[in-house]
Design a protein around this motif. Structure first.
Motif, mmCIF file in Angstrom:
data_model
loop_
_atom_site.group_PDB
_atom_site.id
_atom_site.type_symbol
_atom_site.label_atom_id
_atom_site.label_comp_id
_atom_site.label_asym_id
_atom_site.label_seq_id
_atom_site.Cartn_x
_atom_site.Cartn_y
_atom_site.Cartn_z
ATOM 1 N N LYS A 1 0.859 -1.185 0.000
ATOM 2 C CA LYS A 1 0.000 0.000 0.000
ATOM 3 C C LYS A 1 0.895 1.234 0.000
ATOM 4 N N ARG A 2 0.684 2.131 -0.954
ATOM 5 C CA ARG A 2 1.499 3.338 -1.045
ATOM 6 C C ARG A 2 1.335 4.206 0.190
ATOM 7 N N LEU A 3 2.481 4.671 0.703
ATOM 8 C CA LEU A 3 2.471 5.607 1.826
ATOM 9 C C LEU A 3 2.736 7.023 1.349
ATOM 10 N N LEU A 4 3.891 7.203 0.723
ATOM 11 C CA LEU A 4 4.275 8.526 0.254
ATOM 12 C C LEU A 4 5.379 8.410 -0.784
ATOM 13 N N GLN A 5 5.637 9.520 -1.450
ATOM 14 C CA GLN A 5 6.724 9.557 -2.428
ATOM 15 C C GLN A 5 7.315 10.949 -2.460
ATOM 16 N N ILE A 6 8.521 11.029 -2.960
ATOM 17 C CA ILE A 6 9.165 12.317 -3.181
ATOM 18 C C ILE A 6 9.602 12.363 -4.635
ATOM 19 N N LYS A 7 9.258 13.460 -5.310
ATOM 20 C CA LYS A 7 9.622 13.653 -6.709
ATOM 21 C C LYS A 7 9.865 15.136 -6.913
ATOM 22 N N CYS B 1 4.493 9.471 9.431
ATOM 23 C CA CYS B 1 5.736 9.266 8.702
ATOM 24 C C CYS B 1 6.061 10.493 7.863
ATOM 25 N N LYS B 2 7.347 10.596 7.552
ATOM 26 C CA LYS B 2 7.798 11.645 6.650
ATOM 27 C C LYS B 2 8.999 11.122 5.887
ATOM 28 N N ILE B 3 9.300 11.791 4.809
ATOM 29 C CA ILE B 3 10.403 11.370 3.952
ATOM 30 C C ILE B 3 11.380 12.530 3.829
ATOM 31 N N PHE B 4 12.659 12.213 3.853
ATOM 32 C CA PHE B 4 13.701 13.217 3.695
ATOM 33 C C PHE B 4 14.114 13.298 2.234
ATOM 34 N N LEU B 5 14.803 14.357 1.877
ATOM 35 C CA LEU B 5 15.203 14.556 0.475
ATOM 36 C C LEU B 5 16.072 13.422 -0.055
ATOM 37 N N ASN B 6 16.776 12.719 0.823
ATOM 38 C CA ASN B 6 17.611 11.599 0.366
ATOM 39 C C ASN B 6 16.817 10.300 0.246
ATOM 40 N N GLY B 7 15.505 10.355 0.506
ATOM 41 C CA GLY B 7 14.651 9.183 0.366
ATOM 42 C C GLY B 7 14.428 8.404 1.642
ATOM 43 N N THR B 8 15.058 8.803 2.737
ATOM 44 C CA THR B 8 14.904 8.110 4.014
ATOM 45 C C THR B 8 13.493 8.286 4.546
ATOM 46 N N LEU B 9 12.889 7.183 4.984
ATOM 47 C CA LEU B 9 11.565 7.204 5.599
ATOM 48 C C LEU B 9 11.724 7.253 7.108
ATOM 49 N N GLN B 10 10.995 8.150 7.770
ATOM 50 C CA GLN B 10 11.014 8.243 9.227
ATOM 51 C C GLN B 10 9.599 8.023 9.735
ATOM 52 N N ILE B 11 9.448 7.130 10.711
ATOM 53 C CA ILE B 11 8.158 6.873 11.341
ATOM 54 C C ILE B 11 8.247 7.376 12.774
ATOM 55 N N GLU B 12 7.330 8.238 13.157
ATOM 56 C CA GLU B 12 7.327 8.795 14.505
ATOM 57 C C GLU B 12 6.376 8.003 15.389
ATOM 58 N N ARG B 13 6.703 7.911 16.673
ATOM 59 C CA ARG B 13 5.870 7.217 17.659
ATOM 60 C C ARG B 13 5.498 5.820 17.156
#
Length: 111
Positions: free
Chosen positions: A6-12, A27-39
């Motif tokens: 299931k798609r979460l997010l993408q950066i383009k 969750c959030k994504i950094f410019l280098n593509g790293t996914l971060q999940i909080e809590r």
């Protein structure tokens, strides 16, 4: 990024697009593509897939990672009846180790 197909997010082009509710994802994504999940909670366990494309749209790489959360999250005040332990704990120390496509994360508090 996908979890259990299931798609979460993408950066383009430095623009982030969410396919799920941002607050529910935590969750959030950094410019280098790293996914971060909080809590992080047990329900965040699953197969995470990252897909990377070249600028011309051709597939560059796709990688799966199993993310398993063990244990339950408890609120300290409910988990411990002793009033001396109802204080907030100090800043936790997080460490991680990656071996054979398996990530182990450890959270500890030194007092």
């Amino acid at each position: 990024w996908q979890r259990d197909r299931k798609r979460l997010l993408q950066i383009k082009d430095k623009t982030v697009r969410y396919y799920v509710n941002q607050d529910q994802c935590r969750c959030k994504i950094f410019l280098n593509g790293t996914l971060q999940i909080e809590r992080v909670v047990k329900e965040d366990s699953g197969k995470y897939t990252v897909t990377v494309y070249q600028e011309d749209g051709k597939l560059k790489a796709e990688e799966d990672t199993m993310f398993i959360i063990q244990g339950e999250r408890h609120h300290l005040r409910r988990a411990c009846p002793f009033s001396s332990f109802s204080e907030p704990v100090p800043q936790p120390i997080l460490s991680g180790e990656c071996m054979n496509k398996t990530v182990s994360v450890k959270c500890e508090v030194k007092q």
